[in-house]
Design an enzyme around this catalytic site. Structure first.
Site, short mmCIF file in Angstrom:
data_model
loop_
_atom_site.label_atom_id
_atom_site.label_comp_id
_atom_site.label_asym_id
_atom_site.label_seq_id
_atom_site.Cartn_x
_atom_site.Cartn_y
_atom_site.Cartn_z
N GLU A 113 12.76 28.74 -44.03
CA GLU A 113 11.64 28.87 -43.09
C GLU A 113 11.79 27.83 -41.99
O GLU A 113 12.45 26.80 -42.22
CB GLU A 113 10.32 28.56 -43.81
N LYS A 115 10.57 24.71 -39.86
CA LYS A 115 9.69 23.57 -40.15
C LYS A 115 8.85 23.34 -38.90
O LYS A 115 9.38 22.90 -37.86
CB LYS A 115 10.54 22.34 -40.51
N ASP A 117 6.24 21.71 -36.40
CA ASP A 117 5.96 20.30 -36.15
C ASP A 117 4.49 20.12 -35.80
O ASP A 117 4.10 20.17 -34.63
CB ASP A 117 6.86 19.80 -35.02
N TYR A 225 2.63 28.26 -47.93
CA TYR A 225 2.71 27.87 -49.34
C TYR A 225 1.41 28.23 -50.04
O TYR A 225 0.35 27.75 -49.64
CB TYR A 225 2.97 26.36 -49.38
N LYS A 311 16.59 18.51 -40.98
CA LYS A 311 16.02 18.14 -39.68
C LYS A 311 17.01 18.44 -38.55
O LYS A 311 18.18 18.05 -38.64
CB LYS A 311 15.66 16.64 -39.66
N CYS A 405 6.95 -11.38 -12.80
CA CYS A 405 6.19 -10.13 -12.76
C CYS A 405 6.44 -9.41 -11.43
O CYS A 405 6.28 -10.02 -10.36
CB CYS A 405 4.69 -10.43 -12.92
N CYS A 408 2.80 -9.52 -9.48
CA CYS A 408 2.11 -10.72 -8.99
C CYS A 408 3.03 -11.94 -8.90
O CYS A 408 2.60 -13.01 -8.47
CB CYS A 408 0.90 -11.03 -9.87
N CYS A 423 3.30 -10.47 -18.66
CA CYS A 423 2.84 -11.24 -17.52
C CYS A 423 1.55 -11.92 -17.99
O CYS A 423 0.58 -11.25 -18.35
CB CYS A 423 2.55 -10.31 -16.34
N CYS A 429 -3.55 -10.27 -12.03
CA CYS A 429 -2.43 -9.36 -11.74
C CYS A 429 -2.99 -7.95 -11.56
O CYS A 429 -3.67 -7.43 -12.45
CB CYS A 429 -1.45 -9.46 -12.91
S1 IVH Z 1 6.53 23.37 -47.55
C1 IVH Z 1 5.71 20.90 -51.36
N1 IVH Z 1 7.13 24.67 -45.37
O1 IVH Z 1 6.71 19.44 -43.39
C2 IVH Z 1 6.23 21.47 -50.11
N2 IVH Z 1 6.36 22.44 -45.17
O2 IVH Z 1 8.03 16.96 -44.30
C3 IVH Z 1 5.18 21.83 -49.17
N3 IVH Z 1 6.14 21.67 -42.85
O3 IVH Z 1 4.10 18.09 -45.29
C4 IVH Z 1 5.63 21.93 -47.80
N4 IVH Z 1 6.80 23.54 -41.90
O4 IVH Z 1 3.49 19.46 -43.18
C5 IVH Z 1 6.69 23.50 -45.89
N5 IVH Z 1 7.66 25.96 -43.54
C6 IVH Z 1 7.22 24.82 -44.04
C7 IVH Z 1 6.86 23.73 -43.25
C8 IVH Z 1 6.44 22.54 -43.84
C9 IVH Z 1 6.35 22.31 -41.69
C10 IVH Z 1 5.68 20.27 -42.95
C11 IVH Z 1 4.54 20.03 -43.92
C12 IVH Z 1 5.06 19.03 -44.89
C13 IVH Z 1 6.17 18.39 -44.11
C14 IVH Z 1 7.17 17.75 -45.02
#
Ligand code: IVH
Length: 669
Positions: A113, A115, A117, A225, A311, A405, A408, A423, A429
């Site tokens: 999946e 991730k 942000d 989840y 990551k 600075c 000033c 400063c 200033c």
């Molecule tokens: S699963 C126990 N799936 O990443 C596992 N987390 O660094 C539950 N996050 O705290 C997390 N996308 O806030 C999961 N597709 C995804 C995610 C995801 C973003 C975040 C989440 C988690 C953090 C962990």
């Protein structure tokens, strides 16, 4: 419309609106225009207003938020909210794969999946209705932010189909790029600080006290989840597909993978494709699909062994460093900023980049004319992370950091523990003076909204203000001759300055702009030390007793009040009538100590120093830190400072002990 007719129409409207929500947010296939949608919601609102008993928690009208000031309640998670282990390379992934195989054997499936942000959230549904939304917090307990979460339009307040009676579903709240850009440009116009990135903006929004504001910020969500004792399927993937059928926003970009090779292909594909998504992602999450195997793999103290995050590397570009500017912040901190030959990076043109401080420049040996590597991290402006020295010309010179600075001309200072130069001319200033006043009038501080940055500059230019205390001496007659200030705006300015005298003490403390004392720190300080006198007289040890206050903040507070100019400003603000104590905390007992100021020093048998100071205030007295001729008493305990005792003798200030103090408040001395 009678009650029965209203009830039927309400129920129908709710169904229709939720169906449109699903078509819009979950299926991405809207069936009506925004205007038609708004009309339906408006109609429902009107009926609910006329028949309040028809209002329900799951009504779509609840998404517009309310003006109730939420003080968030902490809630313990039924299942702890764990985080994920991070990996950055194929090798790390290989190790993960081997670890999984050792326990689960060769017969398992991965689910990949994106991730997202943002900020993780846990939603509880009972009988198909959203009951509670809780932030991650420390993983064990989080904040109940239900009222705010209800305003996010793709989170269903009610779900449809055959769902378990009770379950939790977790996911990520995030701010799409379009909402983020709109919010930041509004903030720029309003003279408010911009958010560094969509993640910070999401975190700030989720914690807003007023859900009407949250509703306006355009947050979004994906759920990833599901947890509970009676989930529909024995694997993660099918559970998410089921959740989608019930009405939950589940990403379309989830893939089942049988081999690590397929996982790596997914990662490589999204490493590029993510740049076109309308929201931020910072990696890929790889999970074991079978719930039974997940259980077998188990969890460590912090993260599950059945999932890992890969990551993405931050995006980089190479461009020429044209010159370096030095910015002076409101606290006097100097920040070097690089001017770059414009270059495309992560969808935007980059012209400026942060250089942080002298040490950073030295470590990277950055020189004007170099080809530098710029990276987009979490900050609002990208940073320079390296130099391509192979492209350096032979006449390039080592970069010389400034010593004075740029605003000033004062000689810069740098404390041993600090990375930045400062400063020290804080009251003379220009950017520091303006920055301090700007901070003082800002919405979260004194909220003097009749004034803006341009007016501040104008008043400063005409010599009418030089510091925040000067604001309270301004007169309408002084404003009228100034360019761009008409009668009405002059009146507004004076009125909003006058109104700021009612602003509560914790905000006044924040407004003073003591370095490192943000909004939350100010609140924590005031909870413990409820008046400016107690804060000014607090020792470093006393400050360190306060939750979240470490040495850096304590020293900054002491340094601020040690400056006579700052004390004078505080005195002038007090004389002007600003709130200098937290009203709710001072429960008055008597006026026996009225007009008397005390210095409390040493340790005592029956009370802590803090308790004694509270008692003094409860009886109308004042606490001060240093002995002067106007001090009424030195209340000296064991190990009271010798210097204080000597000074008290010299200035003929009475020295009393704990017992004499008790007699004093009982009026027997
Ligand atoms: S699963 C126990 N799936 O990443 C596992 N987390 O660094 C539950 N996050 O705290 C997390 N996308 O806030 C999961 N597709 C995804 C995610 C995801 C973003 C975040 C989440 C988690 C953090 C962990």
């Amino acid at each position: 419309m009678n009650f029965t007719e209203a009830k039927i129409r309400c129920e129908n409207l709710r169904k229709i609106i939720e169906q449109h929500n699903r078509s819009y947010y979950v299926d991405a296939n809207p069936a009506i225009s925004d205007f038609e949608y708004d009309l339906l919601v408006k109609e429902l609102e009107v009926i609910e207003k006329e028949f309040p008993e028809l209002q329900t928690a799951d009504s779509p009208t609840q998404r517009i938020g309310n003006d109730v000031n939420n003080e968030f309640v902490q809630v313990r998670h039924k299942y702890p909210m764990l985080s994920l282990g991070n990996t950055y390379s194929e090798n790390d992934l290989n190790d993960f794969d081997q670890r999984v195989k050792k326990i689960a054997g060769n017969n398992f499936e991965y689910v990949c999946e994106l991730k997202f942000d943002g900020i993780s959230i846990s939603l509880t549904y009972k009988n198909g209705i959203l009951q509670q939304a809780v932030t991650r917090g420390d993983g064990e307990k989080g904040d109940d932010v239900t009222a705010n979460i209800r305003t996010i339009r793709n989170i269903p307040l009610k779900i449809y189909g055959s769902y378990p009676e009770e379950f939790e579903i977790r996911g990520e709240i995030f701010m799409p790029h379009s909402s983020f850009e709109r919010l930041n440009s509004e903030r720029l116009k309003a003279g408010e600080p911009q958010f560094a990135n969509p993640r910070n903006a999401t975190a700030g929004t989720i914690k807003l006290q007023n859900s009407t504001q949250v509703a306006k910020r355009g947050l979004d969500c994906f759920l990833y989840y599901m947890l509970g004792s009676s989930l529909p399927h024995a694997n993660h993937y099918d559970n998410l597909q089921e959740a989608k059928k019930w009405g939950f926003p589940v990403s379309q970009n989830i893939r089942k993978c049988e081999t690590l090779r397929q996982v790596i292909e997914y990662i490589n594909y999204w490493n590029e494709a993510r740049k076109k998504l309308p929201y931020d992602t910072d990696g890929v999450v790889i999970k074991i699909n079978s719930l039974e195997q997940q259980e077998e793999l188990g969890v460590t103290a912090k993260s599950p062994r059945w999932a890992i995050a890969y990551k993405f590397k931050a995006e980089q570009a190479v461009t020429e460093l044209l010159s370096v500017d030095f910015q002076v912040g409101r606290t006097g901190a100097i920040t070097p900023v690089a001017n770059l030959k414009p270059v495309q990076l992560a969808g935007t043109t980059v012209k400026r980049a942060s250089l942080h401080n002298q040490e950073q420049i030295n470590i990277l040996d950055i020189r004007i004319g170099d080809m530098v590597i710029v990276e987009k991290g979490g900050e609002i402006i990208p940073k320079i992370v390296g130099v391509d020295k192979s492209q350096r010309t032979c006449n390039s010179k080592k970069f010389e950091y400034i010593t004075h600075c740029p605003e000033c001309g004062t000689k810069l200072e740098r404390e041993e523990s600090e990375a930045k130069h400062f400063c020290p001319n804080e009251n003379g200033c220009h950017p520091q003076i303006i920055g301090k006043i700007e901070h003082f009038i800002s919405r979260k501080a004194m909220a003097i909204d009749g004034l803006g940055i341009e007016t501040i500059e104008l008043l400063y230019k005409h010599g009418l203000i030089n510091n925040v205390a000067d604001l309270y001496s301004l007169k309408k007659s002084q404003l009228l001759p100034l360019e761009r200030i008409a009668e009405k705006s002059a009146e507004n300015i004076i009125k909003s300055i006058e109104e700021s005298k009612n602003v509560e003490f914790k905000r006044v403390l924040f407004a003073t702009g003591i370095r490192f004392v943000g909004e939350t720190t100010a609140k924590k300080i005031v909870e413990k030390l409820n008046s400016i006198d107690r804060i000014m007289s607090a020792s470093q040890d006393e400050l360190l007793q306060i939750d979240e206050i470490g040495e850096r903040i304590a020293q900054s507070i002491i340094k601020y009040f040690a400056n006579a100019k700052n004390r004078e400003i505080i005195q002038r603000l007090r004389d002007a009538g600003l709130q200098m104590e937290a009203k709710e905390n001072v429960e008055k007992i008597s006026d026996r100590l009225k007009g008397m100021s005390f210095v409390v020093s040493g340790t005592f048998n029956s009370y802590s120093r803090d308790e004694l100071k509270q008692i003094i205030e409860k009886h109308g007295g004042k606490n001060v830190s240093a002995i002067s001729a106007s001090t009424a008493y030195l209340l000296a305990g064991e190990k009271s400072g010798q210097m204080k005792t000597d000074k008290a003798h010299m200035l003929k200030v009475k020295i009393i002990d704990e017992n004499q103090f008790n007699e004093l408040i009982n009026n027997e001395l």
